[in-house]
Design an enzyme around this catalytic site. Structure first.
Site, mmCIF file in Angstrom:
data_model
loop_
_atom_site.group_PDB
_atom_site.id
_atom_site.type_symbol
_atom_site.label_atom_id
_atom_site.label_comp_id
_atom_site.label_asym_id
_atom_site.label_seq_id
_atom_site.Cartn_x
_atom_site.Cartn_y
_atom_site.Cartn_z
ATOM 1 N N HIS A 82 0.835 -1.192 0.000
ATOM 2 C CA HIS A 82 0.000 0.000 0.000
ATOM 3 C C HIS A 82 0.871 1.243 0.000
ATOM 4 C CE1 HIS A 82 -3.865 -2.057 1.696
ATOM 5 N NE2 HIS A 82 -3.417 -2.616 0.583
ATOM 6 N N GLU A 84 0.821 3.803 1.917
ATOM 7 C CA GLU A 84 1.266 4.142 3.266
ATOM 8 C C GLU A 84 2.478 3.295 3.666
ATOM 9 O OE1 GLU A 84 -3.329 4.002 3.465
ATOM 10 O OE2 GLU A 84 -1.720 3.148 2.254
ATOM 11 N N CYS A 110 -6.040 1.295 5.497
ATOM 12 C CA CYS A 110 -6.600 0.022 5.949
ATOM 13 C C CYS A 110 -6.084 -0.228 7.372
ATOM 14 C CB CYS A 110 -6.188 -1.113 5.011
ATOM 15 S SG CYS A 110 -4.439 -1.593 5.157
ATOM 16 N N CYS A 113 -2.207 -0.762 7.559
ATOM 17 C CA CYS A 113 -1.481 0.506 7.414
ATOM 18 C C CYS A 113 -1.679 1.401 8.627
ATOM 19 C CB CYS A 113 -1.899 1.217 6.131
ATOM 20 S SG CYS A 113 -1.333 0.358 4.651
#
Length: 153
Positions: A82, A84, A110, A113
């Site tokens: 991701h 992040e 999410c 993260c």
């Protein structure tokens, strides 16, 4: 008398940067960008895509898409990191501390993260759009991480 120049706010400036970063994404389902900021300076950027050295989803295809896995579920069935995760990893790779920084993300994080954001010492998360993960929002709230949404660019 001088003419007033229209400039973006700092939130607009950093969120527009995150949107630009998202254009590098190789994800077939969602393009996400992240910008780590401290003292009005960009520390690192990240977008969602496969780790360095392996084929990207636009080359290999998307297993999540093939298996009809809904957004926000079964994150482990994915080749990519991701945005992040990538921004935190880029900062670490270059020896830049994320402590007391702000993270501008095109989508809310999410739960995986969110946990990384907590442990990286990020003090604030600024989003442009939502993501279907209530647990992530709960983690940020419980840890007293400020969460704001940029409404207009």
């Amino acid at each position: 008398m001088s003419e007033k120049i229209k400039r973006p706010t700092w939130d607009q400036y950093f969120m527009k940067a995150a949107i630009l970063v998202s254009e590098r994404s190789t994800c077939l389902r969602r393009k996400v960008g992240a910008v780590l900021v401290k003292d009005k300076r960009i520390l690192a950027t990240g977008y969602n895509g496969a780790p360095s050295g392996i084929d990207h989803c636009d080359q290999r295809g998307c297993l999540r898409k093939e298996l009809n896995i809904p957004s926000g579920q079964r994150h482990e069935i994915c080749r990519g990191l991701h945005a992040e995760q990538n921004v935190i990893l880029q900062a670490a790779y270059h020896g830049v501390s994320a402590q007391n920084s702000s993270l501008y993300i095109t989508n809310a994080p999410c739960s995986i993260c969110a946990k990384m954001i907590l442990n990286a010492g990020i003090k604030e998360v600024v989003i442009f759009d939502e993501y279907p993960d209530e647990m992530a929002l709960g983690f940020l709230n419980e840890a007293k991480i400020a969460l704001r949404k940029v409404k207009d660019l």
